[in-house]
Design an enzyme around this catalytic site. Structure first.
Site, PDB file in Angstrom:
ATOM      1  N   SER A  59       0.920  -0.986  -0.175  1.00  0.00           N
ATOM      2  CA  SER A  59      -0.249   0.078   0.016  1.00  0.00           C
ATOM      3  C   SER A  59       0.952   1.266  -0.072  1.00  0.00           C
ATOM      4  CB  SER A  59      -1.088   0.452   0.739  1.00  0.00           C
ATOM      5  OG  SER A  59      -1.954   0.930   0.833  1.00  0.00           O
ATOM      6  N   ASN A  60       0.461   2.563   0.536  1.00  0.00           N
ATOM      7  CA  ASN A  60       1.025   3.620   0.662  1.00  0.00           C
ATOM      8  C   ASN A  60       0.185   4.429   1.607  1.00  0.00           C
ATOM      9  OD1 ASN A  60      -0.697   5.454  -1.202  1.00  0.00           O
ATOM     10  ND2 ASN A  60      -0.304   4.004  -2.800  1.00  0.00           N
TER      11      ASN A  60
END
Ligand code: CTP
Length: 224
Positions: A24-25
């Site tokens: 993810s980020n």
């Protein structure tokens, strides 16, 4: 005149590796939520496709939760025929693990090489379908560039057929204020330094409102 229908994508995607881990980020969805609030305040029909974040969608906005890029793509494809404009602020993971491992993968003495495959580009897909029997949509995108390269942002605007691109840097992720470069293809770039995301959201909504109204006038003039 009928109010514009706006689709906003916001927040990160999460791409599962197994039932415990994911890629993810750090996107927080802040700007997308501000755009949703600003458009909702104008009485527009607002669809907010929001990834896994702690923020709550504003009241009155139609919420479409997603986890992965493929889920976001499906939401965008389904809503596409009814929207006049789209703001793509989601930080979509460009790749996902080739397979999702069931359960929790146990460690071994060996290194682990993950194979990643391409995710759909949600905004580019919509750019490719920009005009159809329902008219020409207004598309706003972001270019997240570590060096805030205007050239790269302009390239993305052309490739994804954007009406407006906002160039920003990873420093803006999760903050209430940020530095942006506002680029309308064919026009000089405008630097917006230390701008509140709330104020930027209002400017974006004003831009979309003007573009949607002028496209509707063109269509009425052409007897469509
Ligand atoms: N975007 C999208 N789907 C993707 C990747 C990006 O909808 N799979 C959208 C983002 O929401 C943003 C714009 O496209 O509005 C540009 O995203 P960015 O991450 O800056 O660039 P990419 O096109 O992914 O290219 P690169 O990562 O190589 O810079």
């Amino acid at each position: 005149m009928k109010s514009p229908v706006l689709l906003i994508t916001a927040g990160p995607t999460r791409e599962p590796i197994d039932d415990v881990r994911f890629l993810s980020n750090g996107a927080s969805g802040t700007l997308g939520i501000e755009v949703a609030s600003a458009a909702q305040a104008k009485g527009w029909e607002v669809h907010l496709a929001l990834g896994p974040v702690h923020l709550i969608p504003p009241e009155g906005v139609i919420h479409h939760p997603f986890t992965t890029a493929c889920e976001l793509e499906q939401i965008a494809v389904e809503l596409w025929p009814r929207v006049d404009a789209m703001v793509a602020s989601a930080a979509v993971c460009d790749y996902r693990p080739a397979e999702r491992i069931a359960g929790k993968r146990k460690k071994s003495g060996e290194d682990w090489n993950l194979t990643l495959i391409r995710n759909p580009d949600v905004l580019a897909g919509r750019g490719a379908q920009k005009e159809d029997e329902w008219g020409q949509r207004v598309l706003v995108g972001f270019a997240l560039e570590a060096d805030q390269s205007e050239e790269e942002a302009r390239r993305k605007a052309v490739n994804k057929r954007l009406d407006l691109v906002l160039c920003n840097t990873p420093d803006n992720l999760g903050t209430a204020m940020g530095d942006y470069v506002w680029i309308e293809p064919g026009e000089p770039a405008v630097k917006l330094l230390d701008v509140a995301k709330r104020d930027l959201a209002v400017k974006i909504v004003e831009f979309i409102g003007t573009r949607v109204a002028s496209r509707r006038c063109d269509r009425a003039f052409n007897g469509e």
